[in-house]
Design a protein around this motif. Structure first.
Motif, mmCIF file in Angstrom:
data_model
loop_
_atom_site.group_PDB
_atom_site.id
_atom_site.type_symbol
_atom_site.label_atom_id
_atom_site.label_comp_id
_atom_site.label_asym_id
_atom_site.label_seq_id
_atom_site.Cartn_x
_atom_site.Cartn_y
_atom_site.Cartn_z
ATOM 1 N N TYR A 122 -9.936 128.294 -46.165
ATOM 2 C CA TYR A 122 -8.506 128.595 -46.289
ATOM 3 C C TYR A 122 -7.665 127.472 -45.671
ATOM 4 N N LYS A 123 -8.121 126.981 -44.506
ATOM 5 C CA LYS A 123 -7.410 125.883 -43.840
ATOM 6 C C LYS A 123 -7.410 124.620 -44.711
ATOM 7 N N VAL A 124 -8.553 124.341 -45.350
ATOM 8 C CA VAL A 124 -8.641 123.168 -46.222
ATOM 9 C C VAL A 124 -7.649 123.288 -47.372
ATOM 10 N N MET A 125 -7.587 124.474 -47.982
ATOM 11 C CA MET A 125 -6.659 124.671 -49.097
ATOM 12 C C MET A 125 -5.213 124.506 -48.662
ATOM 13 N N ILE A 126 -4.860 125.095 -47.519
ATOM 14 C CA ILE A 126 -3.478 124.984 -47.021
ATOM 15 C C ILE A 126 -3.146 123.530 -46.705
ATOM 16 N N ARG A 127 -4.095 122.863 -46.043
ATOM 17 C CA ARG A 127 -3.851 121.480 -45.618
ATOM 18 C C ARG A 127 -3.595 120.560 -46.800
ATOM 19 N N TYR A 128 -4.384 120.713 -47.861
ATOM 20 C CA TYR A 128 -4.300 119.780 -48.978
ATOM 21 C C TYR A 128 -3.613 120.343 -50.209
ATOM 22 N N GLY A 129 -3.098 121.563 -50.108
ATOM 23 C CA GLY A 129 -2.262 122.106 -51.172
ATOM 24 C C GLY A 129 -2.987 122.474 -52.440
ATOM 25 N N HIS A 130 -4.276 122.855 -52.360
ATOM 26 C CA HIS A 130 -5.032 123.236 -53.543
ATOM 27 C C HIS A 130 -4.911 124.729 -53.817
ATOM 28 N N ALA A 131 -5.000 125.089 -55.089
ATOM 29 C CA ALA A 131 -5.021 126.497 -55.484
ATOM 30 C C ALA A 131 -6.444 126.982 -55.705
ATOM 31 N N ALA A 132 -7.405 126.078 -55.784
ATOM 32 C CA ALA A 132 -8.808 126.432 -55.959
ATOM 33 C C ALA A 132 -9.669 125.259 -55.532
ATOM 34 N N LEU A 133 -10.932 125.566 -55.168
ATOM 35 C CA LEU A 133 -11.862 124.523 -54.768
ATOM 36 C C LEU A 133 -13.230 124.791 -55.387
ATOM 37 N N PRO A 134 -13.873 123.758 -55.943
ATOM 38 C CA PRO A 134 -15.257 123.936 -56.375
ATOM 39 C C PRO A 134 -16.162 124.137 -55.157
ATOM 40 N N VAL A 135 -17.230 124.863 -55.358
ATOM 41 C CA VAL A 135 -18.230 125.058 -54.311
ATOM 42 C C VAL A 135 -19.498 124.332 -54.762
#
Length: 873
Positions: free
Chosen positions: A331-344
């Motif tokens: 969640y922190k990574v998404m907030i920090r870099y402004g992404h709406a989704a991340l591949p795993v």
């Protein structure tokens, strides 16, 4: 009718010789014998109406009674006009400077001499016959001589060529305009090859692509054929260029193609060739180059099939998270870099995808400590990099998804979003009548021809070398930032900043084996390469920066070019150009920087830009004034709010000093200072500092002096910015001035220079002023005791013209004057060694300053007369 012509592929020596010949004969029709060089065509278009040059189709051959051929002596070089050479009733004159050929033009009159340029030959005739030459004509004639002599550097250059240029300069030739029209990077042999390839070229339109094909048989082997073919493509502004050149027993085939038109490596593979999609070659043991080209031309119809793939538009590398990472950390990574989704991904292999909505729900239910793999979407829809845009479009619509991971050989290699697809599809959506404007839309564009036209040869060579190494290491290299901006604006910029998608540290280290010096900054994933010739390139890994708090130094992580550009200050600085061989010259503009350049706007990339780095406020004003742009409305509002909110006041003195030094290096820093005053920046940075009209007036004078007297002013030894700083604080009270110096952390020496500049102004005006003549020795004695930066400030700050004139006299002339005699000469006259020698030399210098002595003999006489014999041995 008299016709004046030249060889096919006319250059500036050809054009200049034609114009000069018309003046010599008093009349005549100028006519090219075939195609002219692109630079020549562009020059004539720019000066439309100045000189009219026809084509053979526009001339009635039956009416020609006199043919004047310039810059050529072989019949096969003048096209259709060769038909007139043996025609009864046609008088032929030849002016040329080339070596003898097997078959000369049969001429009634020939003037052929081994000079550097034919223009020189005819200009000499004009001079001898007192035929007037206008400044415009003189500039063209000088251009012709400069092109064929390599700016008077080729071995074929003669003293007559140099004298001709000197004469043309004396009557008004504008030599400063020459580099804008001609290239001076080819030696005579290389120029012959280039000219012949152009002369032998034929153009074809194949499946909508412009193709140029050429052949040549050359007596000796010359390296660098790939460069000639690259220029051949640029010359004809073609999409594809292929040349077959026989040198010795072998035939060398070189092909160049613009991106997405033809994979030339694959095209030449059946012949045993290799290379890259946009640059390939093959060497054939024997054969006829014409037959080779004919065969290749027949195959092009099936080979040219332009297409854009997912691999062309995806973002790579892509940020992914490990399956075991906690929900709260993801969640922190998404907030920090402004992404709406991340591949795993697990060891590079795609395992799933997690969205912002998934994380929000997990957090609400108190599952922040759970691993991401528990809530990710497994086996997500993905796409191959070789897939078409249409396939990605179909998947997104049918599956109702906003992004597609890109997978190759089971490895996650990128990601493509709806925005990427829309951008790729946009040119196709345009009506046909607007298709020609698609290049102006926010999408990639090939600017290789712009680079070839505007960049110096050494810059192109260095960028190609860097791009070639990146290609070898399977990296992507881009030239970025202000260099790209200024290239598109036609402004000179030799500060090379390269971004690497991949491991920039390994890329930098690889140059050590080439004898380069390198410096590496692992924390920021950046470094510098200094080549043996002193050229410097700054290299960085494509990265993201995250600011933990305003004005902090950023945290850095590797990322894609797209995110690297997004971290920059203004859209016009957020563009990149690929320098890889396979994608050379591809402009990447994700944020509309090209459009903002055309509109002359400065726009930030996001609303927190100034909060993250308040120095962008100062840089923005600097760019606004230098480029004469306008700060976009929303950007200006954010900029002013940053000043009013006090964020700029948090900047360290070191960073402020750096920004001030950059301001004072500009051509017109007073404009920037004035603008900063208007928006209240100085009050925020330095309470009590309020530059007014006097400050601006002083700065204007300093800039004027530095511009007009640059070659005569003394070195400031790193203190060039201090006269401007003195001007900046000149209207402040003393405490305000000292607080500025304290804030900037200037050295003791720099502080002393500024204080003396302000405090010593009155003494300088008193000592150097007055209506009466001041001995030069008195001026020298006073000003030699102060730093040149102080004297320059006094010259600009005084309103007394006599004081200003005397200071400038010292700075430009008097400081350089020394006696012809030296200490050894004084000893040889019989004087004893000791302090007296220095005293005598000082007096002798004063005598020379005051005009009492001029020659060495007069200096000796002066010494013997003014110092008694008792001081001698």
């Amino acid at each position: 009718m008299r016709v004046i012509t030249t060889h096919i592929g006319a250059d500036f020596d050809s054009l200049a010789s034609m114009v000069a010949a018309k003046k010599l004969y008093g009349e005549g029709v100028l006519c090219f014998s075939g195609s002219a060089g692109r630079n020549v065509r562009e020059f004539l278009m720019k000066h439309a109406g100045q000189w009219e040059v026809l084509t053979p189709r526009q001339v009635e051959f039956e009416s020609i009674r006199s043919l004047v051929v310039v810059d050529a002596r072989a019949p096969n070089r003048i096209g259709q006009f060769a038909e007139l050479l043996n025609k009864p009733g046609v008088e032929v004159h030849v002016f040329d400077h080339h070596p003898a050929v097997i078959e000369d033009i049969p001429a009634d009159f020939a003037l052929i001499e081994p000079l550097g340029a034919t223009t020189t030959l005819i200009v000499e005739k004009l001079i001898s016959e007192n035929i007037p030459i206008s400044p415009h004509e003189a500039t063209l004639f000088a251009m012709g001589i400069y092109e064929d002599t390599g700016a008077l550097t080729f071995g074929s250059t003669t003293i007559r060529d140099i004298n001709a240029v000197m004469f043309l300069k004396s009557i008004g030739a504008d030599l400063t305009s020459i580099p804008f029209h001609i290239e001076l990077s080819l030696d005579p042999v290389e120029r012959r090859i280039q000219d012949k390839l152009i002369e032998n070229a034929r153009e074809r339109l194949i499946n909508g692509a412009k193709v140029v094909l050429s052949t040549l048989v050359f007596e000796q082997y010359v390296e660098g054929l790939s460069l000639f073919v690259h220029r051949l493509r640029d010359y004809f502004e073609a999409d594809v260029a292929i040349a077959a050149v026989k040198m010795g027993r072998h035939i060398y085939v070189v092909a160049r193609s613009r991106e997405d038109v033809l994979d030339v490596a694959q095209f030449l593979a059946p012949l045993g060739g290799g290379g890259h999609p946009q640059a390939a070659s093959v060497t054939l043991p024997e054969g006829n180059p014409e037959r080779v080209i004919d065969e290749l031309e027949r195959k092009l119809g099936n080979a040219i099939k332009p297409n854009i793939t997912i691999g062309d538009i995806m973002t790579s590398p892509v940020m992914a998270v490990d399956p075991s990472i906690l929900i709260e950390d993801a969640y922190k990574v998404m907030i920090r870099y402004g992404h709406a989704a991340l591949p795993v991904a697990d060891k590079g292999k795609l395992r799933g995808i997690i969205t912002r909505k998934d994380l929000d729900k997990a957090t609400v239910h108190g599952l922040g400590k759970a691993p991401v793999e528990d809530f990710m979407t497994e086996r997500p829809v993905w796409i191959s990099p070789e897939a078409s845009i249409a396939e990605a479009h179909r998947l997104m619509v049918m599956r109702n998804i906003g992004r597609l991971p890109v997978v190759k050989d089971e490895v996650l290699v990128g990601i493509v979003t709806r925005t990427d697809i829309l951008r790729a599809l946009y040119p196709r959506s345009l009506p046909s009548e607007k298709g020609s404007h698609a290049i102006e839309m926010p999408w990639t564009e090939n600017v290789a021809s712009t680079m070839a036209q505007r960049l110096k040869p050494w810059v192109i060579s260095l960028l190609a070398k860097l791009g070639g190494r990146a290609e070898e290491m399977r990296l992507k290299a881009y030239i970025v930032g202000g260099f790209v901006r200024d290239l598109l604006l036609g402004r000179e910029n030799e500060d090379l900043d390269v971004v690497i998608e991949g491991d920039a540290i390994e890329f930098i280290k690889s140059w050590e084996q080439d004898g380069c010096r390198v410096a590496i900054h692992k924390k920021f994933k950046t470094g510098t390469i200094v080549f043996p010739d002193g050229k410097k390139v700054d290299v960085a890994t494509a990265r993201r920066e995250f600011y933990e708090y305003p004005v902090a130094q950023p945290s850095v992580s590797s990322d894609s070019l797209k995110h690297d550009l997004y971290r920059r200050d203004y859209t016009v600085n957020a563009m990149a150009i690929s320098i890889n061989c396979s994608t050379w010259g591809t402009l990447v503009d994700y944020f509309g920087g090209r459009q903002d350049l055309k509109k002359k706007l400065l726009r930030v990339l996001h609303n927190l830009s100034f909060v993250e780095d308040p120095t962008r406020v100062i840089r923005g004003i600097r760019l606004e004034q230098r480029l004469e742009f306008t700060i976009e409305e929303n950007t200006f509002r954010l900029l002013v709010n940053c000043i009013k909110g006090g964020l700029v006041s948090l900047l360290s003195g070191v960073r402020l000093r750096s920004e001030l030094e950059l301001i004072f290096k500009e051509d017109a820093p007073y404009k920037i200072v004035k603008r900063c005053t208007q928006i209240g920046l100085w009050r925020s940075l330095f309470p009590g500092l309020n530059p007014g009209r006097d400050t601006i007036k002083i700065m204007r004078r300093i800039s004027f002096f530095k511009r007009r007297l640059s070659g005569d002013l003394p070195s400031m030894a790193g203190a060039d910015w201090l006269p401007y700083l003195s001007a900046l604080v000149s209207e402040s009270h003393r405490d305000g001035m000292l607080s500025v110096l304290d804030r900037l952390h200037v050295s003791d020496k720099e502080r002393a220079i500024v204080i003396e500049s302000i405090d010593g102004m009155g003494s300088a005006e008193h000592i150097l002023g007055g209506r009466g003549e001041k001995p030069n020795s008195r001026i020298y004695e006073f000003l030699s005791k102060v730093h040149p930066a102080i004297a320059l400030y006094w010259a600009a700050a005084t309103n007394r013209w006599r004081v200003r004139r005397r200071i400038l006299l010292y700075l430009t002339r008097l400081r350089k004057i020394e006696p012809m005699l030296i200490g050894r000469d004084i000893l040889d006259l019989g004087y004893r060694e000791g302090p007296m020698i220095g005293y005598i030399l000082k007096g002798l210098r004063n005598a020379r300053l005051d005009g009492l002595v001029e020659t060495r003999e007069e200096e000796i006489e002066w010494v013997l007369k003014n110092f008694p014999k008792m001081d001698r041995k």
